[in-house]
Design an enzyme around this catalytic site. Structure first.
Site, PDB file in Angstrom:
ATOM      1  N   LYS A 162      58.058  61.524  79.265  1.00 43.60           N
ATOM      2  CA  LYS A 162      58.308  60.782  78.349  1.00 43.60           C
ATOM      3  C   LYS A 162      58.988  61.570  77.165  1.00 43.60           C
ATOM      4  CE  LYS A 162      56.505  56.822  75.465  1.00 43.60           C
ATOM      5  NZ  LYS A 162      55.291  56.286  75.297  1.00 43.60           N
ATOM      6  N   SER A 214      55.552  51.098  75.700  1.00 41.06           N
ATOM      7  CA  SER A 214      56.767  51.803  75.235  1.00 41.06           C
ATOM      8  C   SER A 214      57.182  53.010  76.432  1.00 41.06           C
ATOM      9  CB  SER A 214      56.360  52.885  74.022  1.00 41.06           C
ATOM     10  OG  SER A 214      55.566  53.600  73.925  1.00 41.06           O
ATOM     11  N   SER A 266      50.675  51.680  75.919  1.00 36.24           N
ATOM     12  CA  SER A 266      52.036  52.200  76.337  1.00 36.24           C
ATOM     13  C   SER A 266      52.144  52.727  77.742  1.00 36.24           C
ATOM     14  CB  SER A 266      52.638  53.000  75.255  1.00 36.24           C
ATOM     15  OG  SER A 266      53.152  52.236  74.038  1.00 36.24           O
TER      16      SER A 266
END
Lengths: 487, 506
Positions: free
Chosen positions: A81, A156, A180
Site C-alpha cells: 500500500k 482504504s 481498512s
C-alpha cells in the site's frame, strides 16, 4: 486448466520456487504481464517499477541458486500500500501533498520483507492518507473492484485488495485504522488480517491515527496470511508502541491448534443496515463452524453503538496532529501562490489535501481545542476503554467472535457521496481497532450479483495463532479466495 | 530616547530610574521559565547526534525531519539528565511521566507539534537557593529559596535565519533534549532573577547536565512579570518577556519591564496581558502578541510514546551521581577550612576550581594559603594566558608544594611569585625551579644568621636605643643589613625572631 502463476497462492508458489519448477524472474514476469494486461481497467497501482522488481527477482534467484533462500517469501512478488515507506520509491499516501515524494528510507515491514527475500512490487492505491472506505478519496484515480469494474474495491486499502483479486500481486500489505484491510478484503473476496495493535511495527507507515493504525497481510488464503504475518510481526525498537512478544510459527500453528472453538455472535452486529445476502452468507459460515462441532452462542457488546462516534473523535484528533507535518516547508507540495509564511501553510495545505482529509483535520482540531477537549477527546478515550472491556468480557465465554466484515457488498463508484453513509461501511470493523484486537476477514461466498462477501473473526489480544487456525478451519474447506474474477 | 509613555503595544523605552519615589509603592512579582539544553550524545527522540556549529541540516534523519512514517523513540540518557536536575534541586520525581503533543505551526518545528509534557512532568516542586548581594564584597548576602513549579522534558526546535528574500531553516538543533524549568512567581526584583539564574546555571553545570552557554542557546530565559501595590495579595496582570538571551539581559530586561509597568500604571494606564520581545542591545521591548492572539496548543497525549515509570532504583542510580551544590559547598568550605567568605565566593562557583582547591589544601594542609594562591595568582595567570583550569600545567600538588616551601621559610613571598610564574609556564616542580634560579633561602642553621644579626645591631646604636625606648618599628633598621649580608636569601621570619631574641638581651 492449471491455475496461472499470478493466481496461485503464496504457499503454492513458495513450493514451486523451492522445487525450482519456476524461478522468481518467471513469476515476477508473469505478475508484471498480468498487471500490464488488467491494470488499465483495475487501476490498483499508484506507481510500479518493473525493472526494479525484476532486479529483485534476479537477486532472489541468485540467492536460491547459491543455497541462501530466505524462506517461504523468497522470490514472491508482494505489493505494498502506498502508505508504507520503500527506499527510493514514491510514497504518496495517494495525496497531491506527497505526489512527488520519494522515500529516502525503508519502513520496518519493508526491511523485514526484504530480509525474507520478497520481491517488492508496486505502490498500491488507497484513500488519501488511508481515510476512506472506497479508495475513491485517492487524489490520483479511483480503483475498480475486479469483480465488477463499476464498483469500488473498498478502502482504504482498495488498491491492495483489488491488485490481489485481479492477479497483479501474490500477496499485499494494507493498513487498517478502522477496517481498512478487512473491509476491502471482504469486498474483493480475499483474506485480510488486522493484527493486534503493536504486533507489527508502524515505523515507516504514514501515520493516520497512531493509536489505531496497524499494517497487516492481504492474501488469497488464510495460510498465506499466516506466512506473511510471520515475516512482518515482532518487536521493533524504532516503534515505541511495538510489543515485546514471542512470534510463533503461525503457519505451523494452523495445523496444531484445532477447535472446536467457542464462537460468540455479537447481537449488535446483526441489526438494521445489514444486507440480507451478506447476512445469509455469514450465517452459512456460522453453520460451517457448527458442523465442526463448535459451540455458537450469542454475546453482547453493549457499547457498540458508540464505536463510530468514539472512532471519529480519536482518529481525527490524532490525524489533525499527524498531518500537521505536511506544510510544504521541508518536502511535499508547496504552493507557489503564497504571500507569506502563514499563507504558505494555508495555500499549500488547501491545494495539497483532498476534501475528506480536510474534513477530518478540521474535526480533529475542533475536538482537541481548548474547552472542548474534556467533552470530546477525554470522554472518547473513556468510552474506548469501555468498548475494549466489552470485548474482553465476551472473551471470558468464547474464543472468537464472528461477525460480518462489511454490512454491504461492494457498492457503485460514486454511489456514496454522503460522508456519514461512507462511515457506516466500517461499523463492524471499527470496534476492533478501538480495542486493539486482532481480526481477520475471510471470504465466504458471493451475492446473487456475483459480489464477494466476507465474515470477520475477532480474537483475543495477541491470539493471532488461534484466530488464524479458526479462520483456516473454514477457509481450507471453502477457499472462496481462490475464485478469480473474469476481467 | 523614545516616548516614555508609549502604549504597551508599541516599542517602549523607559528611562525612569528604579529608585524613583513611585517605585517604592509597588512590588514586582516575577516567575522565570528557563529552558536548558541537556548535554546528551543523541537527540531526545531520534538516534542522531547533537551539537553546535555543524553544517546546517547534517544532524538529521527521517525522525528529526518528520518524514512520513517516522516515529519517535525516547532517549533514556535525556531522562537520566532531567531526573538528575530534579534530584539536585530537591524536586519530587513523578513515579510516572508521559509525553504530550503541543500543536502549533512554525517552520522551525518539523512536525508542527512539539513533544513535551503537559500534566505529568518528570519533576514537581523543588527550589533554587539564591544569594543576594551583601553589604560589601566580603560580606555574605541574604539567602532565599525560590520554589519551583515543575521541570519537564521536551524537544528543542530548529533555527531560522531570515534573509532579504527568503528564510532558511536549520534542523540541527531540532530534537535536542530540552528541560523547561518553571519557577513559582516568587521573585521580586531583577537582582533576584539574576541571582536565580546564576545559581540555577551553576547547579546545572555542576551536575554535568548542561554547559548552559547562553551564546549557544543552551540556556534561554523567559520572564513573567507583574506588579502590584505593596501589601496587595492578588497578582497583577502579567506580561511575558521573551528573548532574554544573556544573564545581564535578563536583569536589564526585567528591570526595564518593571519600570515600564510602574510608569504605565502611574499615569493611569492598564497593563494588558501580552508577550513582549526584549532587545538587549537597545534596552527596549516590543509587543509580540496579545492574550487574544495566544496559541491554543491542543495538548493531547502522544500516541507514539509510552508513559515512563521511574522507580526508586532508577532514582538511586542517578542520586549516586549527584554532586554537592555550590552553596552547600560554600557552607562546608567556611566551616571545614575556615576560609574567609570572599575566598569561598570565588572558589565554589566553578566545580573544577573548588575541586582543585580541595586537592591542593589537602596536600599542603594550609587551606587559606592554598585558597589565596588560587584566587589571586592562579586565576590571574589563567586570565592573562586566556586559558582554562583544565589546560593548566600547575597541578594541585605543584601548588601545595609551593605553599609548603613558603610555609617552611624556604621561599620568601616575592621569590615564590617568581617560581609560580615559571611553574605556570613550564609545569615544572616548584623546588626544581627555586633551586635552578637560586631562590631558595640560605639554610638558617642559626650560627651565620645570628652573627649577621649581632653585626647589624652593633653597627646601629641609634636604632638600638630607639627600639629599647619602645619604638618597635626600629627593628626594621637592622633587617636591611642582615638581608644584604645574606644576599637576600634569609628567611624574614627567622631574621625577625633572631633579632628580637638578641635585642631582648642587648
Amino acid at each position: 486448466m492449471a491455475v496461472p502463476l499470478h493466481f496461485q497462492s503464496l504457499a503454492e508458489l513458495a513450493e514451486c520456487l523451492a522445487k525450482r519448477e519456476i524461478s522468481s524472474v518467471e513469476l515476477t514476469r508473469a505478475v508484471i504481464a498480468r498487471t500490464e494486461a488488467v491494470e488499465p481497467s483495475v487501476r490498483a497501482f499508484n506507481s510500479r517499477d518493473a525493472a526494479d522488481a525484476l532486479a529483485q527477482a534476479e537477486a532472489s534467484d541468485a540467492r536460491r541458486a547459491s543455497g541462501q533462500s530466505r524462506g517461504p517469501l523468497e522470490g514472491i512478488p508482494i505489493g505494498l500500500k502506498d502508505v508504507i515507506a520503500v527506499k527510493d520509491q514514491p510514497l504518496t499516501a495517494s495525496s497531491r501533498m506527497l505526489a512527488d515524494f520519494i522515500s529516502p528510507y525503508d519502513g520496518t515491514v519493508t526491511t523485514r520483507l526484504r530480509g525474507a527475500g520478497a520481491v517488492l512490487w508496486g505502490r498500491l492505491n488507497c484513500d488519501e492518507f488511508a481515510m476512506g472506505s472506497s479508495t475513491e478519496n485517492s487524489a490520483f484515480h479511483p480503483t475498480s473492484n475486479p469483480w465488477d469494474l463499476t464498483r469500488v474495491p473498498g478502502g482504504s486499502s482498495g488498491g491492495s485488495s483489488a491488485a490481489l483479486a485481479a492477479g497483479e500481486a501474490i500477496a499485499t500489505l494494507g493498513s487498517d485504522t478502522g477496517g481498512s484491510i478487512r473491509q476491502p478484503a471482504a469486498l474483493c473476496g480475499v483474506v485480510g488480517l488486522k493484527p493486534t495493535y503493536g504486533l507489527v511495527s508502524r515505523f515507516g507507515l504514514v501515520a493516520y491515527a497512531s493509536s489505531l493504525d496497524q499494517i497487516g497481510p492481504m492474501t488469497r488464503t488464510v495460510e498465506d496470511a499466516a506466512i506473511l504475518l510471520g515475516a512482518i510481526a515482532g518487536h521493533d525498537e524504532r516503534d515505541s508502541t511495538s510489543l515485546r512478544t514471542e512470534i510463533p510459527d503461525y503457519r505451523a500453528e494452523l495445523a496444531g491448534r484445532r477447535g472446536p472453538w467457542r464462537i460468540g455472535i455479537p447481537r449488535e452486529y446483526f441489526g438494521a443496515g445489514l444486507d440480507p445476502e451478506v447476512a445469509a452468507a455469514v450465517e452459512r459460515a456460522v453453520e460451517h463452524y457448527r458442523g465442526l462441532g463448535c459451540e455458537v452462542r450469542p454475546v453482547s457488546l453493549p457499547h457498540t453503538e458508540h464505536c463510530l462516534d468514539t472512532y471519529y473523535i480519536i482518529a481525527t484528533a490524532e490525524a489533525s496532529s499527524n498531518l500537521a507535518r505536511y506544510d510544504g516547508i521541508r518536502y511535499g507540495h508547496r504552493s507557489t501562490k503564497a504571500k507569506d509564511i502563514v499563507d504558505l501553510y494555508f495555500q499549500s495545505r488547501a491545494e495539497g489535501f483532498g476534501a475528506e482529509v480536510k474534513r477530518r483535520i478540521i474535526l480533529g482540531t475542533y475536538v482537541l481545542s481548548s474547552g472542548y477537549y474534556d467533552a470530546f477527546y477525554l470522554r472518547a478515550q473513556k468510552v474506548r476503554t469501555l468498548i475494549r472491556r466489552d470485548f474482553l468480557n465476551a472473551f471470558r465465554d468464547v474464543d472468537v467472535l464472528l461477525t460480518p466484515t462489511s454490512p454491504i457488498p461492494a457498492f457503485k463508484l460514486g454511489e456514496k457521496s454522503d460522508p456519514l453513509a461512507m462511515y457506516l461501511c466500517d461499523i463492524y470493523t471499527i470496534g476492533v481497532n478501538l480495542a486493539g484486537l486482532p481480526a481477520i476477514s475471510v471470504p465466504c461466498g458471493f451475492t446473487g450479483a456475483g459480489l464477494p462477501v466476507g465474515f470477520q473473526l475477532i480474537g483475543r489480544p495477541l491470539a493471532e495463532a488461534d484466530l488464524l487456525s479458526a479462520a483456516n478451519a473454514y477457509d481450507q474447506v471453502h477457499a472462496w479466495g481462490r475464485k478469480t474474477p473474469r476481467l | 530616547m523614545k516616548d516614555v509613555n508609549s502604549e504597551s503595544s508599541s516599542v517602549s523605552s523607559v528611562s525612569t530610574a528604579s529608585s524613583s519615589p513611585s517605585a517604592a509603592r509597588y512590588e514586582a512579582v516575577i516567575g522565570l521559565e528557563v529552558h536548558v539544553q541537556i548535554k546528551a550524545a543523541s537527540k531526545v527522540f531520534a538516534a542522531v547526534g547533537t551539537g553546535y556549529g555543524h553544517e546546517p541540516n547534517t544532524l538529521t534523519d527521517p525522525v528529526v525531519l518528520a518524514l512520513p512514517g517516522a516515529l519517535p523513540v525516547m532517549n533514556k540518557a535525556a531522562l537520566d539528565a532531567i531526573i538528575k536536575a530534579g534530584l539536585l534541586l530537591g524536586c519530587r520525581i513523578s513515579p510516572v511521566c508521559k509525553w504530550d503533543r503541543k500543536n502549533y505551526f512554525y517552520p522551525d518545528s518539523p512536525k508542527n507539534y512539539q513533544i513535551s509534557q503537559y500534566d505529568l512532568p518528570v519533576c514537581l516542586g523543588g527550589e533554587v537557593e539564591i544569594e543576594l548581594p551583601g553589604t560589601a564584597r566580603n560580606v555574605m548576602g541574604e539567602h532565599k529559596r525560590i520554589p519551583l513549579t515543575r521541570i519537564h522534558l521536551e524537544e528543542d526546535v530548529g533555527k531560522l535565519s531570515h534573509g532579504t528574500i527568503d528564510s532558511l531553516v536549520d534542523y540541527n538543533r531540532a530534537g535536542t533534549p530540552l528541560m523547561e524549568i518553571v519557577s513559582e512567581p516568587a521573585l521580586h526584583s531583577a537582582e533576584e532573577a539574576y541571582a536565580y539564574l546564576t545559581s540555577l546555571r551553576a547547579s546545572m553545570i555542576y551536575g554535568g547536565i548542561s554547559d548552559c552557554d547562553m551564546e549557544k542557546g543552551q540556556l534561554r530565559c523567559d520572564a513573567n512579570i507583574s506588579i502590584r501595590p505593596v501589601g496587595e495579595q492578588r497578582l497583577g496582570t502579567k506580561v511575558e518577556l521573551k528573548n532574554l538571551n544573556s544573564i545581564s539581559f535578563v536583569r536589564d530586561g526585567i528591570a526595564h519591564e518593571i519600570r515600564r509597568q510602574i510608569a504605565l500604571v502611574e499615569r493611569g494606564g492598564v497593563i494588558t496581558q501580552e508577550t513582549r520581545d526584549y532587545d538587549g542591545m537597545t534596552g527596549t521591548s516590543q509587543s509580540l502578541r496579545s492574550k487574544e492572539e495566544a496559541h491554543d496548543y491542543r495538548y493531547f497525549p502522544d500516541p507514539d510514546l509510552m508513559p515512563v515509570a521511574v522507580d526508586e532504583a532508577w532514582k538511586d542510580r542517578i542520586r549516586a551521581t549527584c554532586p554537592e551544590l555550590p552553596f552547600d559547598k560554600q557552607r562546608r568550605f567556611l566551616e571545614q577550612y575556615q576560609l574567609p567568605y570572599t575566598l569561598t565566593s570565588v572558589l565554589v562557583w566553578d566545580r573544577a576550581l573548588a575541586d582543585y582547591f580541595e586537592q591542593a589544601a589537602g596536600l599542603c594542609g594550609k587551606p587559606q594559603a592554598a585558597g589565596n594562591w588560587i584566587v589571586n595568582d592562579l586565576l590571574r595567570e589563567l586570565g592573562n594566558a586566556k586559558t582554562t583550569l583544565a589546560e593548566c600545567r600547575v597541578t594541585p600538588r605543584h601548588l601545595a608544594e609551593l605553599v609548603k616551601l613558603v610555609d617552611a621559610g624556604m621561599l620568601i613571598t616575592a621569590s615564590a611569585r617568581e617560581v609560580f610564574a615559571e611553574m605556570f609556564a613550564t609545569g615544572e616542580e616548584p623546588g626544581v625551579i627555586a633551586d635552578r634560579r637560586g631562590l631558595r633561602n640560605a639554610p638558617s642553621d642559626g650560627g651565620e644568621l645570628e652573627q649577621w644579626c649581632r653585626d647589624a645591631i652593633t653597627a646601629n646604636p641609634k636604632a638600638l636605643a630607639e627600639f629599647k625606648a619602645g619604638k618597635d618599628s626600629a627593628i626594621n633598621a637592622f633587617k636591611g643589613p642582615v638581608m644584604k649580608a645574606a644576599k637576600g636569601k634569609a628567611n624574614p621570619k627567622a631574621v625577625d625572631e633572631t633579632l628580637r631574641r638578641l635585642l631582648a638581651v642587648s
